[in-house]
Design an enzyme around this catalytic site. Structure first.
Site: not given
Length: 593
Positions: A440-442
Site C-alpha cells: 500500500y501507499e504505492g
C-alpha cells in the site's frame, strides 16, 4: 513473543552523536523554540512507556479478534479504545502538529522514532493516529484558516480521527481515472458522491468523528490527474464551534478480511451527496494530497523497520533459550544436553543480518527525517538541499525499508523453526502484518519507478548528484586510518552508484523499457549504498567512544564490520542485473507466458 523493549540508547546515539541534532536545532530557529535535548529525551522516554506498556500488550489480542462490522458500524478490538484514550490524553496525537492549532511542533527526527515505537508495538494500532497525523499535515499546509481552526485543533486533541480516500475499485495507482464527483453549492461547499475502497481507518469507534480527505472531480474538470481536487468530508457535520450535529452522507459499506493488520479497519466507504469543503485550489488536489501521501510513504517505510525490530527481539530471545545440537567447535554448555542455537553459523547469519539491517535502517530513516526538518525549517541553500534529498529519498524510504523489514520478519520466523509458523508464538503475525507495507501507499515497484524515472532521470541525474557529492565530501574529510576499513568499501560503492546512474541514463535514451526493467535493482543499489554511508558515520562515532568500555560501542562497531563484509556486497549482483537491460524481460511474447 518477547516483551517489546524500545531501543532508546540507539535512538539517542543517532540523534546526539551521529547526527548532532543539538547543533542542528540551534541552526533552525523555528525548531529551537520548541525542542531541545531535555524535551526530546522526555518525549522519547514517555512514548517508550506507552508503546511498551499500553500498546504492545494488546497487539496479539487485536490480531486474534480483529475489527467487527455490523450494519455500517465498525468496532475495534478489545483494549484499543482504552489504549487510544491513554495515547490521546498524553498529547501524542499532537506530537508533530502545528503549534498554532494545538500541536507540539516536534521535528521529524523525533516523530519518526516515535512512529517506529508504535509500529514495533503494533502496526494496526499505529495506523489510526498515523493517518490522522498525515491528514493534519496536508490540512495545515493547504487548508483554509476556517477549516484549520475547526478541524485541525480537534484532530490534534485526539477527539477526531482522519482517513485518506483515494483508491476506487477501477482506479488503484491510476488516480486520473477516478469517478467520485464533487458538485459545487451556492454556500461554497460541495456535494461529494462516489465510492472508495481500501480506506484505512475509514470507520471505527475510537473517536467521536472522522475527517475524510477525499479526492474527487468537479463536473467540468479536465481529464486525467490535472482534474483532481481535494475535499474535507466529515463523518458528522459540526457547527462553527465544533459541536457535532447531524450525520453527513458518509457510510461504511463493508470491511476487508485481510492477510494481516487485522485490528486495523480497512473499509469500503460510500459518499452519497455528502457535504464537503475544498482544500487548496480546484484541480490541484493531487498536489495537496501528496503532502499527506509522502508523509505516509515514509511512515510505511518505518512500519517495515518497526516489524523488523520486533522480529529481531523475539528471535534473539528464542535463540538464546532454544537448545539444539552442539557447536562445531565442541560443546559450549557441557552441563546441558545441547547448546543454544546461537552456536550455529546460519542462525547467527540471520540474526546479524537483522541487527545490521535494523540499525542501518533506523540510521538512514533518521538521516531522511533530518532532510525533511531542514527542508521545512531551514533557509537558503541548506533548505533547498534538504528538500531535494527528501524528494529523492522518499521512495527509497518506503520501498527499501519495507523490503528489508519483510526479509527480517521472515528471518525471525525461520529462527523459530516450526514454532515460527504457528500462531501460539506470535512470530507469524509479524510476517503477515509486514507484508502489506510493500503494497500500500504505492507498491514498491511504483516507488522504484518514482525514484529512477521521475527523481533521477527526471532531473537528469542532478538529484542523485547532490547525494553523491555529500558522501564524497564525507569520504574526503575522513582521514583517520582507523576508518579505512569502512571508507574504502564506501568509496567503491559510491563510485559504482554514480557509474550505474549514468549508464542507465544513457541507455534510457535508446530503450523506453530500460528504466522500468532496472528500477527495482537500482533502488536497492542506492539503498545499500546510502545505508553504508550511515553505517560509516555510526562506526566513526563508535570508534570515538570505544575506550569508554561500554559494550554498546563494541556491538555497534562489530555490526558495522558485518554490514560492510556481508551485506553491502549484495549491490554487486544488483548492478549486474540492472545492466542486463530490458531484453531478457521483453523477449518472451505475451502468449508464451
Amino acid at each position: 513473543m518477547a516483551d517489546y523493549r524500545v531501543p532508546l540508547k540507539d535512538m539517542s546515539f543517532l540523534l546526539y552523536d551521529v547526527f548532532k541534532t543539538e547543533a542542528l536545532w540551534q541552526k533552525l530557529p523555528k525548531l529551537a523554540e520548541h525542542v531541545d535535548r531535555e524535551t526530546a529525551d522526555a518525549i522519547l522516554q514517555e512514548c517508550a512507556k506507552i508503546a511498551e506498556q499500553e500498546i504492545a500488550p494488546i497487539a496479539r489480542q487485536g490480531d486474534e479478534t480483529g475489527v467487527s462490522f455490523d450494519d455500517g458500524v465498525v468496532s475495534t478490538a478489545p483494549g484499543y479504545q482504552q489504549a487510544f484514550n491513554t495515547y490521546a490524553e498524553g498529547g501524542w496525537t499532537a506530537l508533530g502538529g502545528d503549534p498554532e492549532y494545538g500541536g507540539m511542533g516536534m521535528p521529524k527526527m523525533i516523530t519518526s522514532l516515535h512512529e517506529e515505537m508504535l509500529c514495533s508495538a503494533d502496526i494496526s494500532f499505529s495506523l489510526y493516529p498515523g493517518l490522522t497525523a498525515g491528514a493534519g499535515l496536508s490540512l495545515a499546509k493547504h487548508g483554509s484558516e476556517a477549516l484549520k481552526e475547526k478541524y485541525l485543533t480537534r484532530m490534534y486533541a485526539g477527539e477526531w480521527a482522519a482517513s485518506m480516500c483515494l483508491t476506487e475499485a477501477h482506479a488503484g495507482s491510476d488516480l486520473g481515472i477516478i469517478r467520485t464527483k464533487a458538485v459545487p453549492q451556492e454556500d461554497g461547499s460541495y456535494r461529494i458522491t462516489g465510492n472508495k475502497i481500501f480506506i484505512t481507518g475509514g470507520e471505527h469507534d475510537l473517536t467521536e468523528n472522522i475527517v475524510h480527505l477525499v479526492l474527487a472531480k468537479l463536473p467540468d474538470a479536465p481529464a486525467g490527474p490535472r482534474g483532481i481536487s481535494l475535499f474535507l468530508v466529515p463523518k458528522i457535520k459540526a457547527d462553527d464551534d465544533g459541536n457535532l450535529g447531524e450525520a453527513n452522507g458518509v457510510s461504511c459499506g463493508s470491511i476487508e478480511h485481510k492477510m494481516g493488520i487485522h485490528a486495523s479497519a480497512t473499509c469500503v466507504m460510500n459518499f452519497d451527496d455528502a457535504e464537503g469543503y475544498l482544500i487548496g485550489d480546484i484541480n490541484k488536489g493531487l498536489a495537496c494530497m501528496f503532502t499527506m501521501m509522502n508523509f505516509e510513504r515514509i511512515g510505511v517505510g518505518i512500519q517495515g523497520i518497526g516489524a523488523a525490530v520486533r522480529s529481531y527481539q523475539n528471535a534473539l530471545e528464542y535463540a538464546k533459550d532454544r537448545i539444539q545440537g552442539r557447536s562445531a567447535t565442541g560443546a559450549i554448555n557441557s552441563d546441558k544436553e545441547a547448546d543454544s542455537i546461537m552456536v550455529h553459523g546460519d542462525v547467527r547469519r540471520m540474526l546479524m543480518n537483522m541487527k545490521a539491517l535494523n540499525e542501518g535502517s533506523r540510521a538512514l530513516s533518521t538521516y531522511i527525517a533530518m532532510q525533511l526538518d531542514i527542508a521545512t525549517y531551514g533557509e537558503g541553500e541548506a533548505q533547498q538541499k534538504g528538500e531535494n534529498l527528501a524528494a529523492l529519498m522518499t521512495p527509497l524510504a518506503k520501498a527499501f525499508f519495507t523490503d528489508l523489514g519483510f526479509e527480517s520478519t521472515v528471518h525471525g520466523q525461520q529462527i523459530f523453526g516450526g514454532h515460527g509458523y504457528i500462531r501460539e508464538w506470535g512470530q507469524e503475525q509479524l510476517v503477515r502484518d509486514a507484508r502489506i507495507a510493500q503494497i500500500y501507499e504505492g507498491t514498491n515497484g511504483i516507488q522504484a519507478m518514482d525514484l529512477l524515472a521521475r527523481k533521477v532521470a527526471g532531473s537528469n541525474g542532478k538529484l542523485m548528484q547532490i547525494f553523491l557529492e555529500e558522501v564524497q565530501a564525507y569520504i574526503q574529510e575522513t582521514s583517520d586510518d582507523k576508518m579505512s576499513e569502512f571508507i574504502t568499501p564506501l568509496t567503491s560503492a559510491v563510485a559504482d552508484l554514480a557509474e550505474l546512474t549514468q549508464y542507465l541514463l544513457d541507455k534510457a535514451g535508446q530503450d523506453a523499457n530500460e528504466l522500468g526493467s532496472s528500477a527495482n535493482d537500482y533502488l536497492h543499489v542506492f539503498g545499500y549504498t546510502a545505508m553504508a554511508y550511515t553505517w560509516a558515520r555510526m562506526a566513526q562515532e563508535a570508534l570515538n567512544k570505544i575506550d569508554s568500555g561500554d559494550d554498546f560501542y563494541q556491538s555497534k562497531l562489530h555490526t558495522a564490520r558485518y554490514y560492510f563484509a556481508r551485506i553491502l556486497p549484495r549491490r554487486v549482483s544488483l548492478i549486474a542485473t540492472a545492466k542486463s537491460g530490458s531484453q531478457p524481460l521483453f523477449a518472451l511474447d505475451e502468449e508464451l507466458f
